[in-house]
Write a protein that holds these residues in place. Sequence first.
Motif, PDB file in Angstrom:
ATOM      1  N   ALA A 166       0.685  -1.259  -0.099  1.00  0.00           N
ATOM      2  CA  ALA A 166      -0.030   0.001  -0.094  1.00  0.00           C
ATOM      3  C   ALA A 166       0.662   1.268  -0.173  1.00  0.00           C
ATOM      4  N   ARG A 167       0.430   2.189  -0.745  1.00  0.00           N
ATOM      5  CA  ARG A 167       1.342   3.475  -0.870  1.00  0.00           C
ATOM      6  C   ARG A 167       0.644   4.317   0.357  1.00  0.00           C
ATOM      7  N   LEU A 168       1.403   4.419   1.358  1.00  0.00           N
ATOM      8  CA  LEU A 168       0.904   5.244   2.620  1.00  0.00           C
ATOM      9  C   LEU A 168       1.724   6.623   2.931  1.00  0.00           C
ATOM     10  N   THR A 169       1.014   7.350   3.498  1.00  0.00           N
ATOM     11  CA  THR A 169       1.691   8.447   4.167  1.00  0.00           C
ATOM     12  C   THR A 169       2.540   8.202   5.335  1.00  0.00           C
ATOM     13  N   PRO A 170       3.636   8.686   5.528  1.00  0.00           N
ATOM     14  CA  PRO A 170       4.535   7.913   6.747  1.00  0.00           C
ATOM     15  C   PRO A 170       3.678   8.604   7.991  1.00  0.00           C
ATOM     16  N   GLY A 171       3.809   7.468   8.787  1.00  0.00           N
ATOM     17  CA  GLY A 171       3.249   7.670  10.274  1.00  0.00           C
ATOM     18  C   GLY A 171       2.919   6.300  10.940  1.00  0.00           C
ATOM     19  N   ARG A 172       2.243   6.435  11.892  1.00  0.00           N
ATOM     20  CA  ARG A 172       1.696   5.110  12.865  1.00  0.00           C
ATOM     21  C   ARG A 172       0.368   4.825  12.335  1.00  0.00           C
ATOM     22  N   TYR A 173       0.257   3.438  12.198  1.00  0.00           N
ATOM     23  CA  TYR A 173      -1.008   2.938  11.859  1.00  0.00           C
ATOM     24  C   TYR A 173      -1.429   1.647  12.545  1.00  0.00           C
ATOM     25  N   PRO A 174      -2.768   1.601  13.080  1.00  0.00           N
ATOM     26  CA  PRO A 174      -3.164   0.711  13.801  1.00  0.00           C
ATOM     27  C   PRO A 174      -3.666  -0.414  12.788  1.00  0.00           C
ATOM     28  N   LEU A 175      -3.112  -1.678  12.841  1.00  0.00           N
ATOM     29  CA  LEU A 175      -3.397  -2.528  11.927  1.00  0.00           C
ATOM     30  C   LEU A 175      -4.280  -3.744  12.563  1.00  0.00           C
ATOM     31  N   THR A 176      -5.162  -4.336  11.789  1.00  0.00           N
ATOM     32  CA  THR A 176      -5.830  -5.470  11.978  1.00  0.00           C
ATOM     33  C   THR A 176      -5.644  -6.579  10.901  1.00  0.00           C
ATOM     34  N   ALA A 177      -5.432  -7.887  11.398  1.00  0.00           N
ATOM     35  CA  ALA A 177      -5.182  -8.926  10.591  1.00  0.00           C
ATOM     36  C   ALA A 177      -6.183 -10.033  10.888  1.00  0.00           C
ATOM     37  N   GLU A 178      -6.709 -10.407   9.819  1.00  0.00           N
ATOM     38  CA  GLU A 178      -7.913 -11.440   9.966  1.00  0.00           C
ATOM     39  C   GLU A 178      -7.427 -12.695   9.220  1.00  0.00           C
ATOM     40  N   LEU A 179      -7.327 -13.919   9.863  1.00  0.00           N
ATOM     41  CA  LEU A 179      -7.143 -15.174   9.115  1.00  0.00           C
ATOM     42  C   LEU A 179      -8.384 -15.393   8.520  1.00  0.00           C
ATOM     43  N   ILE A 180      -8.455 -15.409   7.215  1.00  0.00           N
ATOM     44  CA  ILE A 180      -9.797 -15.828   6.355  1.00  0.00           C
ATOM     45  C   ILE A 180      -9.492 -17.202   6.116  1.00  0.00           C
ATOM     46  N   ARG A 181      -8.495 -17.995   5.600  1.00  0.00           N
ATOM     47  CA  ARG A 181      -8.655 -19.404   5.412  1.00  0.00           C
ATOM     48  C   ARG A 181      -7.100 -19.841   5.865  1.00  0.00           C
ATOM     49  N   PRO A 182      -6.485 -21.016   5.790  1.00  0.00           N
ATOM     50  CA  PRO A 182      -5.207 -21.117   5.517  1.00  0.00           C
ATOM     51  C   PRO A 182      -4.543 -20.618   4.193  1.00  0.00           C
ATOM     52  N   GLY A 183      -3.601 -19.692   4.636  1.00  0.00           N
ATOM     53  CA  GLY A 183      -3.003 -19.283   3.005  1.00  0.00           C
ATOM     54  C   GLY A 183      -3.438 -17.803   3.141  1.00  0.00           C
ATOM     55  N   LYS A 184      -4.523 -17.393   3.321  1.00  0.00           N
ATOM     56  CA  LYS A 184      -5.210 -15.973   3.280  1.00  0.00           C
ATOM     57  C   LYS A 184      -5.396 -15.137   4.330  1.00  0.00           C
ATOM     58  N   VAL A 185      -4.648 -13.940   4.473  1.00  0.00           N
ATOM     59  CA  VAL A 185      -4.885 -12.910   5.605  1.00  0.00           C
ATOM     60  C   VAL A 185      -5.303 -11.815   5.105  1.00  0.00           C
ATOM     61  N   ARG A 186      -6.375 -11.326   5.705  1.00  0.00           N
ATOM     62  CA  ARG A 186      -6.877 -10.036   5.098  1.00  0.00           C
ATOM     63  C   ARG A 186      -6.286  -8.909   6.274  1.00  0.00           C
ATOM     64  N   PHE A 187      -5.860  -7.645   5.676  1.00  0.00           N
ATOM     65  CA  PHE A 187      -5.493  -6.661   6.607  1.00  0.00           C
ATOM     66  C   PHE A 187      -6.558  -5.449   6.320  1.00  0.00           C
ATOM     67  N   THR A 188      -6.662  -4.790   7.509  1.00  0.00           N
ATOM     68  CA  THR A 188      -7.705  -3.551   7.420  1.00  0.00           C
ATOM     69  C   THR A 188      -7.052  -2.397   8.143  1.00  0.00           C
ATOM     70  N   GLY A 189      -7.473  -1.147   8.078  1.00  0.00           N
ATOM     71  CA  GLY A 189      -6.630  -0.130   8.414  1.00  0.00           C
ATOM     72  C   GLY A 189      -5.514   0.550   7.850  1.00  0.00           C
ATOM     73  N   LEU A 190      -5.515   0.163   6.297  1.00  0.00           N
ATOM     74  CA  LEU A 190      -4.466   0.511   5.714  1.00  0.00           C
ATOM     75  C   LEU A 190      -4.815   1.067   4.400  1.00  0.00           C
ATOM     76  N   GLY A 191      -6.197   1.143   4.138  1.00  0.00           N
ATOM     77  CA  GLY A 191      -6.527   1.606   2.712  1.00  0.00           C
ATOM     78  C   GLY A 191      -6.389   0.481   1.807  1.00  0.00           C
TER      79      GLY A 191
END
Length: 474
Positions: A205-230
Amino acid sequence: MPEPDKALLRKAVARAVAGLTATGRLTIVEVAADAMTVFRIHRDDNGRPRCHYWSLSWGDLTSEHGWADESTRQAVLRAADLPSADEVVLVCSFPDGAEANRVLGWLSEARPAAVHPVDGPVTAVIEDVLATDPLSRSYDLVVMRADHPSGRLRLGSKQLFPIGAVPGTRAEVTVRCEPGDEYGTAFAVVTWQGREPRLLSVHSARLTPGRYPLTAELIRPGKVRFTGLGELTRDPRDWGDLVAAVPSQLPPRAGPAHLICAVEVCGPDAKVEERLSRVRQVVNFLSAELAGLLRVSLVAYGAHSYDDRSAGEHPVEVAAWQVAPEHALAALEPLEDRGAITEGYPYYPHAAQVEDMLDAVARRLPTSEHMRTVLLTVGDRPPHPVRANRSLILPCPHPHDWQSLLSRVQHRPDTLLAAICDRRDASAHPAWRQLGANAVAHLDALDIRGLATDLGLSAPAALPIPFPLLDETE
């Protein structure tokens, strides 16, 4: 044969998949009304259960002599390839078929295993088991950690999901992002085989420098979804490409600084206007670069007058001293509105009050100060000598020794000398090399970032950091 029960089948398949080792093989054979389907399941390098399968109709398997022929039995056994499996699960989705029962008998003789009767195809059961299989390896986020105060970077990881985590599990972590490369910041998930990481997935993701609270969710084995990053997009780089892009350390961060801008305000109006404009540009740039860490002083000096009949000369003017950048810019406005104050007779045309300016600065500077101090002189004319010499420039009427004063300023702790001169090096007076002992720039070709970097007031352009940073306390 017992009553069909998909729940029992699912339990058997889930147990068999859970027992798969890194090199193990599970074979599930479904015998249907008109075909046999073989599912081969193994774990990949990341520990994910992967499945491929093939189906053969009875017409593909039976010889011209029919089911009674030995070659048919051998064709069925070859297609099932049971000897290569560590565990076998047999499934019958057509319990009343004579062909199905005959094939199940051959398979059970070759590899004794319980037969699970079901209604309908078993593909959905297998897909569900593979999608909900608990992790056999932990999933980690690749991060960078910085050693303070050296800024040295080291590659590391932060666990997101431990062994045994199931789909739907979430993890939260706060990361800091620095400027990335053309792809942005890479959020890479790895597993570990011994001490070696295995890249599972990478999205950027192209992000503005700074701190980000990140949530990772295990969707299934081999697939992780990140939210909080655009918006995240798939990153085509492999592990080697990502690691090769990691710099050895963070760029140095500039600390508090005191910028003293000493501007020559004699000469043509256009030149004075340009000098003051350059000062404004420098202050604006460093104000943004150093945020609240910058203090600014503004000093204006002109030319001496040696005519006793004149109304006197304009003394060195300290318009602002060690103030916030916005206050210094406000103090600059009257100078810009006034323009040149000493041009032509009776003011001396061959030198300026540089030595008087140095005296004013030296008297105001404390002997010790815990911040970087930069004296930036902007102008064209040389200083007056303390006494007559072969240069034929008239000596300072006060008299001030510019070289002694400059040395006094220069030898303060963490003090640097910079200059922006109207003239190119070849035509500038030699004194400007001393006034700009640490950095010299030309008025018409000023690289402000380069000048600030040379003086330690701006971090040099840093190599991009491909991974998020994690504080040592995390």
